[in-house]
Design a protein around this motif. Structure first.
Motif, PDB file in Angstrom:
ATOM      1  N   ARG A   1       0.796  -1.193  -0.014  1.00  0.00           N
ATOM      2  CA  ARG A   1      -0.050   0.006  -0.130  1.00  0.00           C
ATOM      3  C   ARG A   1       0.864   1.074   0.109  1.00  0.00           C
ATOM      4  O   ARG A   1       0.258   2.381  -0.121  1.00  0.00           O
ATOM      5  N   GLY A   2       2.173   1.118   0.099  1.00  0.00           N
ATOM      6  CA  GLY A   2       2.777   2.286   0.313  1.00  0.00           C
ATOM      7  C   GLY A   2       2.612   3.072   1.698  1.00  0.00           C
ATOM      8  O   GLY A   2       2.755   4.330   1.783  1.00  0.00           O
ATOM      9  N   ASP A   3       2.295   2.444   2.694  1.00  0.00           N
ATOM     10  CA  ASP A   3       1.905   2.936   3.907  1.00  0.00           C
ATOM     11  C   ASP A   3       3.024   3.177   4.682  1.00  0.00           C
ATOM     12  O   ASP A   3       3.228   2.124   5.734  1.00  0.00           O
ATOM     13  N   VAL A   4       3.622   4.331   4.754  1.00  0.00           N
ATOM     14  CA  VAL A   4       4.943   4.555   5.576  1.00  0.00           C
ATOM     15  C   VAL A   4       4.627   4.485   7.000  1.00  0.00           C
ATOM     16  O   VAL A   4       5.137   4.137   7.807  1.00  0.00           O
ATOM     17  N   LEU A   5       3.493   5.185   7.479  1.00  0.00           N
ATOM     18  CA  LEU A   5       3.194   5.221   8.858  1.00  0.00           C
ATOM     19  C   LEU A   5       2.862   3.844   9.480  1.00  0.00           C
ATOM     20  O   LEU A   5       3.388   3.467  10.646  1.00  0.00           O
TER      21      LEU A   5
ATOM     22  N   PRO B   1      16.047   5.845   5.519  1.00  0.00           N
ATOM     23  CA  PRO B   1      15.853   5.877   3.846  1.00  0.00           C
ATOM     24  C   PRO B   1      14.925   5.030   3.245  1.00  0.00           C
ATOM     25  O   PRO B   1      14.376   5.285   2.131  1.00  0.00           O
ATOM     26  N   PHE B   2      14.811   3.924   3.883  1.00  0.00           N
ATOM     27  CA  PHE B   2      13.703   2.882   3.284  1.00  0.00           C
ATOM     28  C   PHE B   2      12.222   3.450   3.419  1.00  0.00           C
ATOM     29  O   PHE B   2      11.520   3.497   2.403  1.00  0.00           O
ATOM     30  N   PHE B   3      11.907   3.980   4.629  1.00  0.00           N
ATOM     31  CA  PHE B   3      10.664   4.808   4.676  1.00  0.00           C
ATOM     32  C   PHE B   3      10.451   5.701   3.643  1.00  0.00           C
ATOM     33  O   PHE B   3       9.364   5.821   3.027  1.00  0.00           O
ATOM     34  N   SER B   4      11.505   6.669   3.568  1.00  0.00           N
ATOM     35  CA  SER B   4      11.615   7.733   2.355  1.00  0.00           C
ATOM     36  C   SER B   4      11.233   7.143   0.829  1.00  0.00           C
ATOM     37  O   SER B   4      10.595   7.587   0.192  1.00  0.00           O
ATOM     38  N   ALA B   5      11.904   5.972   0.614  1.00  0.00           N
ATOM     39  CA  ALA B   5      12.000   5.394  -0.636  1.00  0.00           C
ATOM     40  C   ALA B   5      10.469   4.700  -0.964  1.00  0.00           C
ATOM     41  O   ALA B   5       9.926   4.976  -1.777  1.00  0.00           O
TER      42      ALA B   5
ATOM     43  N   VAL C   1      13.440  -4.895  15.038  1.00  0.00           N
ATOM     44  CA  VAL C   1      14.639  -4.242  15.668  1.00  0.00           C
ATOM     45  C   VAL C   1      15.761  -4.337  14.807  1.00  0.00           C
ATOM     46  O   VAL C   1      16.740  -3.159  14.948  1.00  0.00           O
ATOM     47  N   ALA C   2      15.436  -5.231  13.894  1.00  0.00           N
ATOM     48  CA  ALA C   2      16.857  -5.191  12.583  1.00  0.00           C
ATOM     49  C   ALA C   2      16.347  -5.786  11.355  1.00  0.00           C
ATOM     50  O   ALA C   2      15.492  -6.716  11.432  1.00  0.00           O
ATOM     51  N   LYS C   3      16.582  -4.949  10.179  1.00  0.00           N
ATOM     52  CA  LYS C   3      16.250  -5.771   8.896  1.00  0.00           C
ATOM     53  C   LYS C   3      17.443  -5.741   8.095  1.00  0.00           C
ATOM     54  O   LYS C   3      18.289  -4.933   8.197  1.00  0.00           O
ATOM     55  N   LEU C   4      17.935  -7.166   7.814  1.00  0.00           N
ATOM     56  CA  LEU C   4      19.059  -7.069   6.964  1.00  0.00           C
ATOM     57  C   LEU C   4      18.499  -7.786   5.515  1.00  0.00           C
ATOM     58  O   LEU C   4      17.595  -8.222   5.516  1.00  0.00           O
ATOM     59  N   PHE C   5      18.782  -7.118   4.424  1.00  0.00           N
ATOM     60  CA  PHE C   5      18.593  -7.248   3.237  1.00  0.00           C
ATOM     61  C   PHE C   5      19.498  -7.388   2.028  1.00  0.00           C
ATOM     62  O   PHE C   5      20.713  -6.747   2.368  1.00  0.00           O
ATOM     63  N   GLU C   6      19.234  -7.911   0.980  1.00  0.00           N
ATOM     64  CA  GLU C   6      19.896  -7.822  -0.430  1.00  0.00           C
ATOM     65  C   GLU C   6      18.863  -7.792  -1.527  1.00  0.00           C
ATOM     66  O   GLU C   6      17.975  -8.686  -1.439  1.00  0.00           O
ATOM     67  N   SER C   7      19.267  -6.806  -2.425  1.00  0.00           N
ATOM     68  CA  SER C   7      18.439  -6.986  -3.548  1.00  0.00           C
ATOM     69  C   SER C   7      19.108  -7.887  -4.332  1.00  0.00           C
ATOM     70  O   SER C   7      20.421  -8.076  -4.635  1.00  0.00           O
TER      71      SER C   7
END
Length: 123
Positions: A23-27, A54-58, A116-122
């Motif tokens: 939904r693109g729901d940043v809140l 930065p993730f929230f902004s994207a 509390v943590a998000k590790l990711f890779e595209s």
């Protein structure tokens, strides 16, 4: 109100994450992350570390998949819980034009699970 079983509660947090991304729901995303959460990983081969801001902004700056008709699929691969700590692996296809593997670390705080943590890779 009865306390949800830990597995169902952790899966609900990750499902809420998937829905908020769609939904693109940043809140809604902000509400899932602990205020001192960290985010680290590789985005298009570039190392990213720090807060999830930065993730929230994207997410806020791009069209939401449900509004744009873009194909977005997500599935929870695994959830592992030990007491009040948990790890969940989520695979996403077609999010912001990329595919991702995400490893979430969650804590149960005052009966609620928080990322509390998000590790990711595209990919």
């Amino acid at each position: 109100m009865a306390r949800a079983e830990p597995l169902a509660a952790v899966q609900a947090v990750i499902q809420s994450y998937i829905g908020a991304c769609a939904r693109g729901d940043v809140l809604a995303l902000r509400a899932l992350f602990h205020h001192s959460a960290v985010l680290s990983g590789y985005l298009a081969g570039e190392l990213v570390t720090g807060s999830p801001e930065p993730f929230f902004s994207a997410v806020g700056a791009n069209p939401a998949p449900v509004d744009s008709g873009l194909r977005y699929e997500a599935r929870i691969d695994t959830v592992h819980i030990d007491g009040r700590i948990a790890t969940a692996v989520l695979r996403e296809t077609g999010y912001l034009g990329m595919d991702f593997v995400n490893h979430f670390q969650l804590l149960e705080i005052d009966g609620q699970w928080h990322i509390v943590a998000k590790l990711f890779e595209s990919l």
